[in-house]
Design an enzyme around this catalytic site. Structure first.
Site, PDB file in Angstrom:
ATOM      1  N   HIS A  17      40.258 -36.473  58.025  1.00 13.68           N
ATOM      2  CA  HIS A  17      40.608 -37.754  58.636  1.00 13.68           C
ATOM      3  C   HIS A  17      40.161 -38.912  57.751  1.00 13.68           C
ATOM      4  CE1 HIS A  17      40.686 -36.103  63.057  1.00 13.68           C
ATOM      5  NE2 HIS A  17      41.576 -35.530  62.271  1.00 13.68           N
ATOM      6  N   PRO A  20      24.195 -37.621  69.912  1.00 13.38           N
ATOM      7  CA  PRO A  20      25.381 -37.160  69.173  1.00 13.38           C
ATOM      8  C   PRO A  20      26.346 -38.257  68.733  1.00 13.38           C
ATOM      9  CG  PRO A  20      25.552 -36.579  71.500  1.00 13.38           C
ATOM     10  CD  PRO A  20      24.180 -37.119  71.295  1.00 13.38           C
ATOM     11  N   TYR A  50      28.690 -43.658  58.306  1.00  9.38           N
ATOM     12  CA  TYR A  50      29.341 -42.568  59.037  1.00  9.38           C
ATOM     13  C   TYR A  50      29.766 -41.444  58.091  1.00  9.38           C
ATOM     14  CZ  TYR A  50      32.021 -40.505  62.878  1.00  9.38           C
ATOM     15  OH  TYR A  50      32.481 -39.661  63.856  1.00  9.38           O
ATOM     16  N   LYS A  73      25.720 -36.963  63.616  1.00 17.37           N
ATOM     17  CA  LYS A  73      24.825 -36.782  62.467  1.00 17.37           C
ATOM     18  C   LYS A  73      24.027 -35.478  62.471  1.00 17.37           C
ATOM     19  CE  LYS A  73      25.749 -40.303  60.033  1.00 17.37           C
ATOM     20  NZ  LYS A  73      26.422 -40.066  58.774  1.00 17.37           N
ATOM     21  N   TYR A  86      36.460 -43.253  69.736  1.00 24.25           N
ATOM     22  CA  TYR A  86      35.212 -43.613  70.429  1.00 24.25           C
ATOM     23  C   TYR A  86      35.545 -44.763  71.372  1.00 24.25           C
ATOM     24  CZ  TYR A  86      32.278 -41.078  67.007  1.00 24.25           C
ATOM     25  OH  TYR A  86      31.674 -40.124  66.230  1.00 24.25           O
TER      26      TYR A  86
HETATM   27  P1  FAD Z   1      20.239 -24.801  65.713  1.00 18.53           P
HETATM   28  O1  FAD Z   1      21.693 -24.825  65.573  1.00 18.53           O
HETATM   29  O2  FAD Z   1      19.627 -25.147  67.028  1.00 18.53           O
HETATM   30  O3  FAD Z   1      19.744 -23.336  65.265  1.00 18.53           O
HETATM   31  C1  FAD Z   1      18.434 -22.873  65.499  1.00 18.53           C
HETATM   32  C2  FAD Z   1      18.492 -21.375  65.653  1.00 18.53           C
HETATM   33  O4  FAD Z   1      17.154 -20.866  65.795  1.00 18.53           O
HETATM   34  C3  FAD Z   1      19.225 -20.938  66.920  1.00 18.53           C
HETATM   35  O5  FAD Z   1      20.217 -20.001  66.574  1.00 18.53           O
HETATM   36  C4  FAD Z   1      18.142 -20.357  67.799  1.00 18.53           C
HETATM   37  O6  FAD Z   1      18.629 -19.313  68.634  1.00 18.53           O
HETATM   38  C5  FAD Z   1      17.147 -19.837  66.765  1.00 18.53           C
HETATM   39  N1  FAD Z   1      15.790 -19.692  67.266  1.00 18.53           N
HETATM   40  C6  FAD Z   1      15.120 -20.493  68.136  1.00 18.53           C
HETATM   41  N2  FAD Z   1      13.887 -20.024  68.352  1.00 18.53           N
HETATM   42  C7  FAD Z   1      13.754 -18.902  67.605  1.00 18.53           C
HETATM   43  C8  FAD Z   1      12.687 -17.991  67.412  1.00 18.53           C
HETATM   44  N3  FAD Z   1      11.531 -18.128  68.058  1.00 18.53           N
HETATM   45  N4  FAD Z   1      12.878 -16.940  66.580  1.00 18.53           N
HETATM   46  C9  FAD Z   1      14.071 -16.784  65.920  1.00 18.53           C
HETATM   47  N5  FAD Z   1      15.115 -17.645  66.066  1.00 18.53           N
HETATM   48  C10 FAD Z   1      14.958 -18.686  66.902  1.00 18.53           C
HETATM   49  N6  FAD Z   1      25.698 -32.550  66.738  1.00 18.53           N
HETATM   50  C11 FAD Z   1      26.733 -33.301  66.420  1.00 18.53           C
HETATM   51  O7  FAD Z   1      26.732 -33.870  65.319  1.00 18.53           O
HETATM   52  N7  FAD Z   1      27.791 -33.425  67.307  1.00 18.53           N
HETATM   53  C12 FAD Z   1      27.819 -32.759  68.512  1.00 18.53           C
HETATM   54  O8  FAD Z   1      28.773 -32.871  69.270  1.00 18.53           O
HETATM   55  C13 FAD Z   1      26.726 -31.963  68.875  1.00 18.53           C
HETATM   56  N8  FAD Z   1      26.690 -31.289  70.053  1.00 18.53           N
HETATM   57  C14 FAD Z   1      25.576 -30.528  70.366  1.00 18.53           C
HETATM   58  C15 FAD Z   1      25.510 -29.847  71.585  1.00 18.53           C
HETATM   59  C16 FAD Z   1      24.366 -29.104  71.951  1.00 18.53           C
HETATM   60  C17 FAD Z   1      24.302 -28.363  73.264  1.00 18.53           C
HETATM   61  C18 FAD Z   1      23.268 -29.060  71.039  1.00 18.53           C
HETATM   62  C19 FAD Z   1      22.002 -28.276  71.408  1.00 18.53           C
HETATM   63  C20 FAD Z   1      23.365 -29.718  69.808  1.00 18.53           C
HETATM   64  C21 FAD Z   1      24.510 -30.457  69.480  1.00 18.53           C
HETATM   65  N9  FAD Z   1      24.624 -31.139  68.237  1.00 18.53           N
HETATM   66  C22 FAD Z   1      25.673 -31.891  67.935  1.00 18.53           C
HETATM   67  C23 FAD Z   1      23.612 -31.048  67.232  1.00 18.53           C
HETATM   68  C24 FAD Z   1      23.954 -30.020  66.163  1.00 18.53           C
HETATM   69  O9  FAD Z   1      24.695 -28.970  66.735  1.00 18.53           O
HETATM   70  C25 FAD Z   1      22.636 -29.582  65.594  1.00 18.53           C
HETATM   71  O10 FAD Z   1      22.087 -30.698  64.910  1.00 18.53           O
HETATM   72  C26 FAD Z   1      22.715 -28.373  64.687  1.00 18.53           C
HETATM   73  O11 FAD Z   1      22.988 -27.211  65.456  1.00 18.53           O
HETATM   74  C27 FAD Z   1      21.385 -28.180  63.943  1.00 18.53           C
HETATM   75  O12 FAD Z   1      21.346 -26.950  63.313  1.00 18.53           O
HETATM   76  P2  FAD Z   1      19.995 -26.152  63.169  1.00 18.53           P
HETATM   77  O13 FAD Z   1      20.342 -24.930  62.405  1.00 18.53           O
HETATM   78  O14 FAD Z   1      18.925 -27.054  62.685  1.00 18.53           O
HETATM   79  O15 FAD Z   1      19.540 -25.770  64.656  1.00 18.53           O
HETATM   80  C1  DHB Z   2      32.343 -34.725  67.623  1.00 16.84           C
HETATM   81  C2  DHB Z   2      31.056 -34.822  68.052  1.00 16.84           C
HETATM   82  C3  DHB Z   2      30.406 -36.029  67.916  1.00 16.84           C
HETATM   83  O1  DHB Z   2      29.126 -36.150  68.301  1.00 16.84           O
HETATM   84  C4  DHB Z   2      31.037 -37.125  67.375  1.00 16.84           C
HETATM   85  O2  DHB Z   2      30.349 -38.285  67.270  1.00 16.84           O
HETATM   86  C5  DHB Z   2      32.327 -37.001  66.941  1.00 16.84           C
HETATM   87  C6  DHB Z   2      32.995 -35.797  67.074  1.00 16.84           C
HETATM   88  C7  DHB Z   2      33.030 -33.405  67.772  1.00 16.84           C
HETATM   89  O3  DHB Z   2      32.458 -32.530  68.432  1.00 16.84           O
HETATM   90  O4  DHB Z   2      34.124 -33.253  67.258  1.00 16.84           O
END
Ligand code: FAD
Ligand code: DHB
Length: 414
Positions: free
Chosen positions: A76, A298, A390, A302, A207
């Site tokens: 996009h 969210p 962004y 980021k 948005y």
């Molecule tokens: P995570 O993806 O949380 O991965 C951590 C992993 O560690 C998980 O698989 C977990 O099961 C594992 N774990 C936890 N404890 C243990 C343990 N004790 N031993 C072994 N493994 C363990 N960001 C956006 O930009 N836009 C969005 O729309 C958005 N929606 C989201 C919706 C939800 C419900 C959540 C929770 C987050 C969302 N985020 C969003 C944020 C984004 O998804 C996260 O920033 C991203 O997943 C970060 O990745 P990570 O690998 O740091 O953590």
């Molecule tokens: C999406 C999630 C976001 O938090 C955002 O700001 C824009 C798009 C998405 O899930 O596509």
């Protein structure tokens, strides 16, 4: 019986941060073991983020993870900002001199990296329990866990990477006084998100600020929509049957002459929103990355991008530390990442405050929100500020063969 083993980097968590770290380390000749509490199927299906900065896309391509992303990702030029019943397009590509954003779901990135690790003969250990990290201030910290077959392991590591998300055990294992800053801010609202079998009704993400609350129209593929609604923080999803969700999305996203296409809801859930930053992102030989160290609301998308940026830097630093015995980059890792993290935290808080309407907020607050939005769609300088933040910051600085100092490799480290 305890199985005693050894690896260079023990990685806790097979989310995007842990998986990608393991892949990047391998490209630099460093061995790692990833452990994860959930199953592979669960990790590959967990619906979360979907919007990638161009800097994230460039890194994934550079490290051999761009094939499906390039074939299936939706590139996009910008976004739409909507308020007072008007929809305005911001062209980020034009404003930034070429930077863009790509829609490619986090689930797909997770699948791509798991496949790459399996192809390399380095499968993550899924379904573990009883994860513990210890001896963090020694030169050989230990990662203990019980595998899916019930065998207890004690894995001696040069370094442990805590990539276990906000609720993981790594940050909590840092002794009192080890984290100098731990800032938290919660919001009185959350997002109700749906994944729907409904072709997107827009070519780019919308948005929308509406008097009854924020709405976001995103997508996953040309057939699947991803849409969000602002709801109270602890909203019970049972209060939102599908037809109520579509009605509310239709009301908040409406502009004259535009129609929202609806379809079966495949998944729905409510996500709470908070800001949190823990620093430094290191204690002894434990390094934190991604959501384990910081959470952003969210709005602005980021979270996933920050996780990728952290591990690009961490992989570079750990390759230097473990392979070459030089601690310079590892010592600079936290300060380097925190600059990007605070910039992204500011963007996410600012966009959240500008676009969400809190029930009963006064006219002064509403007028300030509208004034900021109007400024963004009428001032090139204001729009450029949003576009730059962004679409991503400086390139992600992954360089497994570098001999540069932190200030030369990561120029924005003070
Ligand atoms: P995570 O993806 O949380 O991965 C951590 C992993 O560690 C998980 O698989 C977990 O099961 C594992 N774990 C936890 N404890 C243990 C343990 N004790 N031993 C072994 N493994 C363990 N960001 C956006 O930009 N836009 C969005 O729309 C958005 N929606 C989201 C919706 C939800 C419900 C959540 C929770 C987050 C969302 N985020 C969003 C944020 C984004 O998804 C996260 O920033 C991203 O997943 C970060 O990745 P990570 O690998 O740091 O953590
Ligand atoms: C999406 C999630 C976001 O938090 C955002 O700001 C824009 C798009 C998405 O899930 O596509």
């Amino acid at each position: 019986m305890i199985i005693k083993e050894r690896t260079q980097v023990g990685i806790v968590g097979a989310g995007p941060a842990g998986l990608l770290l393991s892949h990047l380390l391998a490209l630099g000749g460093v061995e790692s073991v990833v452990i994860e509490t959930k199953t592979r199927d669960y990790c590959e299906a967990r619906q979360r983020a979907g919007m990638l900065e161009s800097t994230t896309v460039e890194l994934l391509r550079e490290v051999g993870l761009g094939k499906r992303l390039d074939a299936e990702g939706l590139e996009h030029d910008g976004i739409y900002l909507q308020f007072d019943g008007e929809r305005h397009h911001l062209d980020f590509r034009e404003l930034t001199g070429g930077r863009w954003i790509t829609i490619y779901a986090q689930t797909e990135i997770v699948k791509d990296v798991i496949k790459a690790r399996l192809d390399a003969g380095a499968a993550p250990e899924f379904g573990v329990t009883g994860t513990e990290v210890g001896e963090l201030d020694s030169s050989r910290p230990v990662l203990r866990y019980t595998d899916a077959a019930g065998l207890r392991h004690a894995l001696r590591c040069d370094v442990i990477a805590g990539c276990d998300g906000f609720h993981g055990i790594c940050r909590a294992s840092i002794p009192e006084g080890g984290l100098r800053v731990a800032t938290e801010r919660c919001y009185p609202f959350g997002w109700l998100g749906i994944l729907a079998q409904a072709p997107p009704s827009t070519d780019q993400v919308i948005y929308a600020r509406h008097e009854d609350g924020f709405a976001l129209h995103s997508m996953r593929t040309p057939e699947i929509g991803r849409l969000y609604l602002q709801v109270p923080a602890d909203e019970d999803i049972a209060r939102w049957p599908d037809d109520r969700i579509w009605r509310e999305l239709d009301r908040r996203l409406a502009v004259p002459g535009w129609e929202l296409r609806t379809g079966p809801v495949l998944e729905k859930g409510v996500t709470s929103m908070r800001s949190f930053v823990a620093a430094p992102m290191r204690y002894g030989r434990l390094f934190l990355a991604g959501d384990a160290a910081h959470i952003v609301p969210p709005t602005g998308a980021k979270g996933l991008n920050l996780a990728v940026a952290d591990v690009a830097a961490l992989a570079t630093a750990l390759i230097r530390l473990v392979r070459d015995g030089s601690a310079e980059l590892a010592d600079a890792y936290s300060d380097y990442c925190l600059q990007r993290i605070w910039r992204a935290t500011h963007l996410a808080c600012w966009m959240t405050a500008m676009l969400h309407v809190v029930p009963g907020q006064d006219e002064f607050e509403s007028a300030l929100q509208r004034a900021q939005l109007r400024n963004l769609v009428t001032s090139r300088a204001a729009a450029t500020m949003l576009a730059e933040n962004y679409t991503g910051y400086a390139p992600l600085g992954y360089d497994p063969d570098t001999r540069l100092s932190p200030t030369a490799l990561w120029p924005w480290v003070a």
